[in-house]
Design an enzyme around this catalytic site. Structure first.
Site, PDB file in Angstrom:
ATOM      1  CG  ASP A 147      22.001  -0.077 -47.560  1.00  0.00           C
ATOM      2  OD1 ASP A 147      22.750  -0.360 -48.520  1.00  0.00           O
ATOM      3  OD2 ASP A 147      21.615  -0.919 -46.725  1.00  0.00           O
ATOM      4  CG  MET A 206      27.396  -5.347 -50.140  1.00  0.00           C
ATOM      5  SD  MET A 206      25.802  -6.124 -49.766  1.00  0.00           S
ATOM      6  CE  MET A 206      24.761  -4.696 -49.525  1.00  0.00           C
ATOM      7  CG  ASP A 241      13.635  -0.219 -46.147  1.00  0.00           C
ATOM      8  OD1 ASP A 241      14.468   0.543 -45.619  1.00  0.00           O
ATOM      9  OD2 ASP A 241      13.476  -1.404 -45.795  1.00  0.00           O
ATOM     10  CG  ASP A 254      18.287  -1.784 -48.089  1.00  0.00           C
ATOM     11  OD1 ASP A 254      17.434  -2.537 -48.599  1.00  0.00           O
ATOM     12  OD2 ASP A 254      18.723  -1.936 -46.940  1.00  0.00           O
ATOM     13  CE  LYS A 305      15.392  -1.088 -39.102  1.00  0.00           C
ATOM     14  NZ  LYS A 305      14.759  -2.111 -39.931  1.00  0.00           N
ATOM     15  CG  ASP A 350      13.719   0.191 -42.200  1.00  0.00           C
ATOM     16  OD1 ASP A 350      14.059   1.254 -42.739  1.00  0.00           O
ATOM     17  OD2 ASP A 350      14.303  -0.894 -42.392  1.00  0.00           O
ATOM     18  CG  HIS A 390      20.470 -10.928 -47.470  1.00  0.00           C
ATOM     19  ND1 HIS A 390      19.641 -10.043 -48.094  1.00  0.00           N
ATOM     20  CD2 HIS A 390      20.780 -10.382 -46.277  1.00  0.00           C
ATOM     21  CE1 HIS A 390      19.464  -8.984 -47.321  1.00  0.00           C
ATOM     22  NE2 HIS A 390      20.149  -9.160 -46.218  1.00  0.00           N
ATOM     23  CG  HIS A 396      18.542   1.740 -40.961  1.00  0.00           C
ATOM     24  ND1 HIS A 396      19.352   0.659 -41.162  1.00  0.00           N
ATOM     25  CD2 HIS A 396      17.342   1.412 -41.520  1.00  0.00           C
ATOM     26  CE1 HIS A 396      18.673  -0.281 -41.817  1.00  0.00           C
ATOM     27  NE2 HIS A 396      17.461   0.170 -42.049  1.00  0.00           N
ATOM     28  CD  GLU A 434      18.229   1.246 -44.865  1.00  0.00           C
ATOM     29  OE1 GLU A 434      18.814   0.172 -45.059  1.00  0.00           O
ATOM     30  OE2 GLU A 434      17.007   1.343 -44.638  1.00  0.00           O
ATOM     31  CG  ASP A 438      18.463 -12.031 -50.751  1.00  0.00           C
ATOM     32  OD1 ASP A 438      17.635 -12.325 -49.873  1.00  0.00           O
ATOM     33  OD2 ASP A 438      19.157 -10.991 -50.727  1.00  0.00           O
ATOM     34  CD  GLU A 441      22.161  -1.655 -43.420  1.00  0.00           C
ATOM     35  OE1 GLU A 441      22.702  -2.492 -44.174  1.00  0.00           O
ATOM     36  OE2 GLU A 441      20.979  -1.287 -43.553  1.00  0.00           O
TER      37      GLU A 441
HETATM   38  C1  GLT Z   1      17.131  -5.793 -44.617  1.00  0.00           C
HETATM   39  C2  GLT Z   1      17.444  -4.521 -43.888  1.00  0.00           C
HETATM   40  C3  GLT Z   1      18.420  -3.709 -44.623  1.00  0.00           C
HETATM   41  C4  GLT Z   1      19.775  -4.330 -44.718  1.00  0.00           C
HETATM   42  C5  GLT Z   1      19.779  -5.575 -45.510  1.00  0.00           C
HETATM   43  C6  GLT Z   1      21.136  -6.206 -45.424  1.00  0.00           C
HETATM   44  S1  GLT Z   1      18.502  -6.652 -45.128  1.00  0.00           S
HETATM   45  O1  GLT Z   1      16.342  -5.520 -45.735  1.00  0.00           O
HETATM   46  O2  GLT Z   1      16.229  -3.776 -43.694  1.00  0.00           O
HETATM   47  O3  GLT Z   1      18.548  -2.432 -44.109  1.00  0.00           O
HETATM   48  O4  GLT Z   1      20.620  -3.442 -45.403  1.00  0.00           O
HETATM   49  O5  GLT Z   1      21.173  -7.262 -44.533  1.00  0.00           O
HETATM   50 MN    MN Z   2      15.793   0.033 -43.908  1.00  0.00          MN
HETATM   51 MN    MN Z   3      19.979  -1.387 -45.408  1.00  0.00          MN
END
Ligand code: GLT
Ligand code: MN
Ligand code: MN
Length: 392
Positions: A246, A89, A258, A292, A184, A256, A55, A221, A218, A58, A182
């Protein structure tokens, strides 16, 4: 070096915000120091990744002066050159600053929408300078708690206006970027607009430059929405819209998470890698394989690199398992059992009067077909045995 050690040709990438995640959550402070982006790039290169994504903030903290930005970016470019790492990206942080508390592109306040466009154009300039050809849009704050605040159709129209505008900005500046949207379903908002990849795919078909825009699904998500990730990815691949992905791990019904790729739902991860790598047939995905995800809160920095290597190794192991599974004669035989080369062309060749009359005249023994077992118990057990390492 074992064959599962990642190398640049594997196209593995991480976000600065992923391995750089200091472990802060809504209930607790950071557990690890914030890592310098140049250090992250060097460590990722050592681990075998090929690129790093970011980003705007970042790399360049929010509110930096032009001089500070130049210094930060030129040092970062030098680190990229020294390590051979790329930035495939880039994306915009449209969620951290309180100005975005009620969304960015969909906010009711046109000044917020103007700021979101301004910030994104500047972030696209930064991404272009670093060589990014993919630009991700995650609408983290594009949603509601008090849903009475706007007509959801206005939100969709505002999102469309923003995408149409930014596609033109990329074209006008010859950035050659493709956008990846993306989805979510919720978190950090109670509801987020365009909650799944399927919603995004339809939304894209309403854009002026739809050929420039695809998706960035992702794992976490789609699983949060209770969906099969592989099925969502397959739909995107089938219409050539899988521009980015992702990868991570997620338990159903949770926030979420991750998590490290493959650390949850190994069967789902296997089916995803099988699809992306085309081991059952069909076109392979050849874009970046982005993780991600972030390390558990229990970890120090050494644990972060264990996490990163784990994501990449698991992908490669699952790729090998998928190749073995799809060349296992017992698997091939079960899948082939229902093929019928005489009938298939009638169903895939489109309509004609002749085909209609062939179909109408066909004698189909429905009772015999209905009585036949399909051997999917056996097929699934074979998959489990491949995964458990007793076959293949
Ligand atoms: C954030 C989010 C991710 C996105 C990122 C891109 S930022 O961490 O949870 O799923 O991919 O903006
Ligand atoms: Mn996520
Ligand atoms: Mn993501």
């Amino acid at each position: 070096m074992s064959s599962f050690d990642p190398i640049k040709q594997d196209r593995f990438t991480f976000g600065l915000w992923t391995v750089g995640n200091p472990g802060r959550d809504p209930f607790g402070e950071a557990v690890r120091p914030v890592l310098d982006p140049n250090h992250i790039v060097r460590k990722l290169a050592e681990c075998g990744a090929s690129g790093v994504n970011l980003h705007d903030n970042d790399l360049v903290p929010f509110g930096s002066s032009a001089g500070e930005q130049d210094r930060i970016v030129s040092e970062f470019k030098k680190t990229l050159a020294d390590t051979g790492m790329t930035v495939p990206m880039a994306t915009t942080n449209l969620f951290t600053h309180p100005v975005f508390k009620d969304g960015a592109f969909t906010s009711n306040d046109p000044k917020v929408r103007a700021f979101a466009l301004q910030k994104t154009m500047r972030a696209m300039d930064l991404g272009a300078e670093l060589g990014a050809k993919l630009y991700v849009f995650w609408g983290g704050r594009e949603g509601t708690e008090a849903d009475a605040c706007r007509d959801p159709r206005s939100a969709l129209q505002r999102m469309r206006d923003a995408m149409d505008f930014l596609c033109e900005y990329s074209k006008d500046n010859d950035y050659g970027m493709r956008f990846a949207l993306e989805a979510k379903p919720n978190e950090p908002r109670s509801e987020i607009y365009l909650p799944t990849t399927g919603h995004m795919l339809h939304f894209i078909s309403t854009l002026k430059n739809e050929e420039m825009v695809g998706v960035n699904p992702e794992v976490a998500h789609e699983v949060m929405a209770g969906l099969s990730f592989a099925h969502n990815v397959a739909q995107a691949m089938a219409c050539d819209k899988l521009f980015h992905i992702d990868l991570n791990g997620q338990k159903m019904g949770r926030y979420d998470q991750d998590l490290r790729f493959g650390s949850e739902d190994l069967k789902g991860a296997f089916l995803l890698v099988r699809l992306l790598e085309g081991t059952l047939g069909g076109k392979r995905y050849d874009g970046p394989l982005h993780f991600d995800a972030h390390a558990y809160r229990s970890e120090d920095e050494a644990g972060v690199w264990d996490f990163a290597k784990g994501c990449m190794r698991t992908y490669k192991i699952l790729h090998e398992k998928a190749l073995a599974f799809d060349s296992d004669p017992d698997v091939v035989a079960i899948i082939a059992e229902q093929n019928d080369a005489a009938i298939d062309p009638l169903l895939t060749g489109g309509y004609s009067k002749e085909t209609a009359s062939s179909l109408l005249g066909m004698d189909i023994d429905v009772d015999a077909i209905a009585a036949r077992g399909l051997r999917y118990e056996r097929l699934d057990q074979l998959l489990v045995e491949h995964l458990l390492g007793v076959r293949g």
